[in-house]
Design a protein around this motif. Structure first.
Motif, PDB file in Angstrom:
ATOM      1  N   ASN A  51      -1.076  -0.047 -54.547  1.00 32.08           N
ATOM      2  CA  ASN A  51      -0.827  -1.282 -53.809  1.00 32.08           C
ATOM      3  C   ASN A  51       0.325  -2.062 -54.432  1.00 32.08           C
ATOM      4  O   ASN A  51       1.204  -2.585 -53.728  1.00 32.08           O
ATOM      5  N   GLN A  52       0.373  -2.139 -55.754  1.00 28.22           N
ATOM      6  CA  GLN A  52       1.454  -2.840 -56.439  1.00 28.22           C
ATOM      7  C   GLN A  52       2.780  -2.119 -56.269  1.00 28.22           C
ATOM      8  O   GLN A  52       3.827  -2.751 -56.109  1.00 28.22           O
ATOM      9  N   LYS A  96      -7.078   0.950 -63.088  1.00 28.22           N
ATOM     10  CA  LYS A  96      -6.177   0.269 -62.153  1.00 28.22           C
ATOM     11  C   LYS A  96      -6.497   0.578 -60.702  1.00 28.22           C
ATOM     12  O   LYS A  96      -6.117  -0.168 -59.799  1.00 28.22           O
ATOM     13  N   LEU A 131       0.654   0.430 -62.923  1.00 22.65           N
ATOM     14  CA  LEU A 131       0.763  -0.126 -61.579  1.00 22.65           C
ATOM     15  C   LEU A 131      -0.112   0.667 -60.613  1.00 22.65           C
ATOM     16  O   LEU A 131      -0.112   1.900 -60.628  1.00 22.65           O
ATOM     17  N   SER A 132      -0.839  -0.039 -59.765  1.00 19.58           N
ATOM     18  CA  SER A 132      -1.629   0.623 -58.728  1.00 19.58           C
ATOM     19  C   SER A 132      -0.729   0.972 -57.547  1.00 19.58           C
ATOM     20  O   SER A 132       0.415   0.514 -57.448  1.00 19.58           O
ATOM     21  N   PRO A 175      -2.119  -9.350 -53.081  1.00 19.64           N
ATOM     22  CA  PRO A 175      -2.772  -8.504 -54.083  1.00 19.64           C
ATOM     23  C   PRO A 175      -3.007  -9.277 -55.371  1.00 19.64           C
ATOM     24  O   PRO A 175      -2.415 -10.331 -55.605  1.00 19.64           O
ATOM     25  N   ARG A 227       7.488  -8.558 -57.577  1.00 22.40           N
ATOM     26  CA  ARG A 227       8.182  -8.531 -56.294  1.00 22.40           C
ATOM     27  C   ARG A 227       9.196  -9.674 -56.209  1.00 22.40           C
ATOM     28  O   ARG A 227      10.304  -9.521 -55.691  1.00 22.40           O
ATOM     29  N   PHE A 276      -2.217  -8.299 -58.399  1.00 23.62           N
ATOM     30  CA  PHE A 276      -1.083  -8.149 -59.302  1.00 23.62           C
ATOM     31  C   PHE A 276       0.142  -7.684 -58.521  1.00 23.62           C
ATOM     32  O   PHE A 276       0.028  -7.120 -57.444  1.00 23.62           O
ATOM     33  N   GLY A 277       1.299  -7.887 -59.092  1.00 20.75           N
ATOM     34  CA  GLY A 277       2.523  -7.367 -58.510  1.00 20.75           C
ATOM     35  C   GLY A 277       3.370  -8.378 -57.776  1.00 20.75           C
ATOM     36  O   GLY A 277       4.538  -8.128 -57.492  1.00 20.75           O
TER      37      GLY A 277
END
Length: 325
Positions: free
Chosen positions: A104-105, A280, A101-102, A6, A13, A8-9
């Motif tokens: 996905n994130q 986002k 945060l999305s 992705p 993680r 971002f994120g």
């Protein structure tokens, strides 16, 4: 083929994987369990209708002494039948609704599949739609200020969930190479309408700026949540002249605050918070945009009054425990 990463994120993680940032959802699990069991103890049995429900601290079941019904304490709520613990479901929603945060994130942070997180959040959003008015009216917040209402420019809801996803050349699409920005066909562009009164925020996505079908229902929703309504402050949009409320205006071509103090600065400032939050998602379906905008308004209202997590849990669950509401 390398695994798709992705935008971002990833670093967040890594912080979790390295033990620098530890996510512990057990306290949230206990919080959700305690609140739902409290609601069960004050509601009739859904099977026999008797108020004979008992709960135990170390059991995930509740028990009706009359008909022997023994459902899980999450029965009938959006926390039920999920692949996630109740606390993790609540955490996913809070990260979604109260951060940039999305989904996905969030899935990366919680180390879960995207569809698992997406389904849990969408179920909580639907429950929030039903439960927020009940909780807000129970909180009995006094409202004394005027209602400020404003409408944004057109927002394209995107092409997600539609078929085909992009017109090809055979369908009259662009012959240029590379990605082209789709502008949306008729009916896919929505207007965000927001109303603010003291701590209350109501946001809806509407097809246009007609008073009867677009602006009026938002005012009526705010009125239901903050009676009695009092004055309504707007800009100089001509559609507002159809309202039957005590109406005062400020003409933005001349000034942002009228000589007698009328303004819509509170709701104008809201756009600077809402638009980055919506960005986002990198595109939403029409229904997704409608739901997301309303969710933002509900969560902002709860934040502004300093509501506890119990109030948020009640928003998700009280439609199930109607007698308690």
């Amino acid at each position: 083929m390398s695994k798709t990463q992705p935008a971002f994120g990833g670093m967040l993680r890594n912080l979790i994987d390295d033990g620098i940032l530890e996510l512990r959802t057990e306290p949230l699990d206990a919080l959700v369990e305690r609140r739902l069991k409290q609601l069960w103890e004050h509601t009739p049995c859904p099977r026999c209708g008797n108020r004979t429900i008992r709960t135990w601290e170390h059991s995930d079941r509740v028990w009706c002494r009359s008909c022997q019904f023994k459902p899980a304490y999450t029965y009938g709520t959006p926390f039920s039948e999920k692949d996630l613990p109740a606390g993790e479901v609540l955490l996913a929603f809070i990260l979604y609704a109260d951060t940039l945060l999305s989904i996905n994130q969030i899935a990366i942070v919680l180390d879960r599949a995207y569809n698992t997180i997406h389904t849990a959040i969408r179920d909580l959003e639907a429950a929030l739609e039903r439960g927020f008015p009940i909780v807000w009216n129970r909180l009995k917040r006094p409202h004394s200020g005027p209602l400020q209402i404003d409408e944004s420019g057109k927002v394209c809801s995107g092409y997600k969930g539609q078929d085909p996803p992009r017109p090809g050349r055979a369908r009259g699409g662009s012959s240029r190479t590379g990605r082209t920005r789709w502008q949306g066909r008729h009916g896919d562009q929505l207007t965000l309408v927001a109303a603010c009164r003291d701590e209350l925020t109501v946001i809806r996505a509407k097809k246009g700026i007609r008073y009867e079908g677009d602006l009026g229902p938002v005012i009526e929703e705010a009125e239901d949540l903050s009676q009695p309504l009092g004055e309504v402050w707007t800009d100089g949009l001509q559609a507002y002249r159809w309202m039957e409320y005590d109406h005062r205006t400020v003409v933005h071509k001349e000034r942002y605050v009228s000589p007698d103090g009328v303004h819509i600065n509170q709701v104008e400032c809201l756009w600077s918070l809402l638009h980055p939050w919506l960005r986002k998602f990198r595109g939403l379906s029409k229904q997704g945009l409608e739901q997301a905008a309303h969710t933002f308004g509900c969560v902002r209202s709860l934040n502004r009054i300093g509501a506890s997590l119990f109030a948020l849990i009640d928003c998700f669950a009280l439609h199930r425990f109607r007698s308690f509401a």
